[in-house]
Design an enzyme around this catalytic site. Structure first.
Site, mmCIF file in Angstrom:
data_model
loop_
_atom_site.group_PDB
_atom_site.id
_atom_site.type_symbol
_atom_site.label_atom_id
_atom_site.label_comp_id
_atom_site.label_asym_id
_atom_site.label_seq_id
_atom_site.Cartn_x
_atom_site.Cartn_y
_atom_site.Cartn_z
ATOM 1 C CG HIS A 1 40.583 49.973 40.382
ATOM 2 N ND1 HIS A 1 39.062 49.259 40.449
ATOM 3 C CD2 HIS A 1 41.273 49.094 41.513
ATOM 4 C CE1 HIS A 1 38.731 48.951 41.100
ATOM 5 N NE2 HIS A 1 40.083 48.537 42.014
ATOM 6 N NE ARG B 1 35.273 47.515 46.422
ATOM 7 C CZ ARG B 1 36.570 47.448 45.827
ATOM 8 N NH1 ARG B 1 38.199 47.945 46.105
ATOM 9 N NH2 ARG B 1 37.075 45.598 46.084
#
Length: 313
Positions: free
Chosen positions: A276, A228
């Site tokens: 991502h 994250r």
């Protein structure tokens, strides 16, 4: 009574999930009548298959709701929703999600371990006959020993790396030296050559990699973050890269996504940005995991991946 399962993920996801989800539900629920739909009267819905990019934000009308099953491993965008009082389960036991993360992490660890960049881009045609150390001479620290962190750590250990693992609560993973709690972080990072961040985004993990914890790493260490964005203090990371305290950072997740074009990470010669993609939920395997969890709940067994609201994951 027919089970009604509402698919409330992004609009583009239904085309990918419709067939595998229906097939998986038929396999796991047997003769039990179940229908998966994209629209239903709220009071008729038993389960919701959910992703944080969903149109659904108010769970109050779903008075018959037994559980919400998140398609993603991360739940930070829904766990604090006060209208959601039914059990929430994050994505676990998805072999596609796990395998994708293991491949991405292993690939980037090996890239930095072997010094591949110097050979891939070598405009000066230098013949630097200096072999890299063996994996047994490298220490890799994994922060986060959930399903993904444990799988990545195990794969790296199997390759011979000295793997240390850290988590908020004590875990035991064969081949990994495991520590936990605030007192376990420093010895996990102490002298580590590569650190991989796979923690959830919670108040207790934000900026876990900061100026203080970076200083514990070996000089010239590498940071790899597929977890994250909020796990990293961006300013401290950039400062450590500029000073040479860190040699490189490979980052797949960011505080703002897509990463703004003007962000300094894009242009920094010691930063690799990936969009991502470290591990994506794949419809075929995720559908099986969702269906299996619904079958568990219908059999009166605990949901896998049930979220602890207080802990945030």
């Amino acid at each position: 009574m027919t089970l009604t399962i509402l698919f409330a993920a992004g609009a583009d996801s239904w085309a990918a999930y419709e067939r595998p989800l229906r097939a998986a539900l038929a396999e796991h629920l047997g003769n039990r009548d179940a229908e998966v739909v994209t629209d239903a009267a709220p009071e008729s819905v038993d389960y919701i298959v959910y992703a944080p990019d969903s149109w659904l934000s108010d769970f109050t009308p779903y008075t018959r709701l037994k559980a919400v099953l998140n398609l993603w491993a991360g739940v930070e965008n829904v766990v604090s929703n006060r209208t959601l009082t039914a059990p929430l389960a994050r994505m676990v036991d998805d072999e596609g999600l796990t395998q994708g993360m293991v491949e991405w992490v292993t690939g980037h660890v090996l890239r930095h371990h072997l010094g591949m960049d110097a050979h891939i881009v070598n405009p000066d045609r230098r013949w630097d006959h200096q072999p890299p150390p063996l994996a047994t001479e490298r220490t890799v620290a994994i922060l986060g020993l959930g399903a993904l962190g444990a799988a990545c750590g195990t794969a790296l250990s199997d390759l011979g790396f000295r793997v240390r693992g850290w988590s908020r609560s004590q875990k035991g993973v064969p081949g990994i030296s495991c520590r936990a709690g605030e007192e376990g972080l420093a010895p996990t990072l102490d002298g580590a050559d590569i650190v991989v961040l796979l923690l959830p985004d919670t108040p207790g993990t934000r900026c876990v990699l900061n100026a203080r914890s970076i200083a514990w790493l070996a000089p010239g260490a590498v940071v790899i973050n597929p977890g994250r964005g909020a796990l990293v203090d961006d300013d401290a990371l950039l400062a450590a890269l500029e000073s040479g305290r860190l040699s490189h950072a490979t980052l797949d997740v960011f505080r703002t996504e897509p990463l703004p074009r003007e962000h300094p990470f894009w242009a920094h010669e010691r930063v690799t940005v990936t969009p991502h993609i470290a591990s994506e939920t794949r419809a075929s395997s995720a559908a099986r995991a969702i269906a299996a969890n619904i079958a568990r709940a219908e059999a009166g067994r605990p949901l896998k991946g049930r979220v602890d609201r207080a802990a945030g994951y």
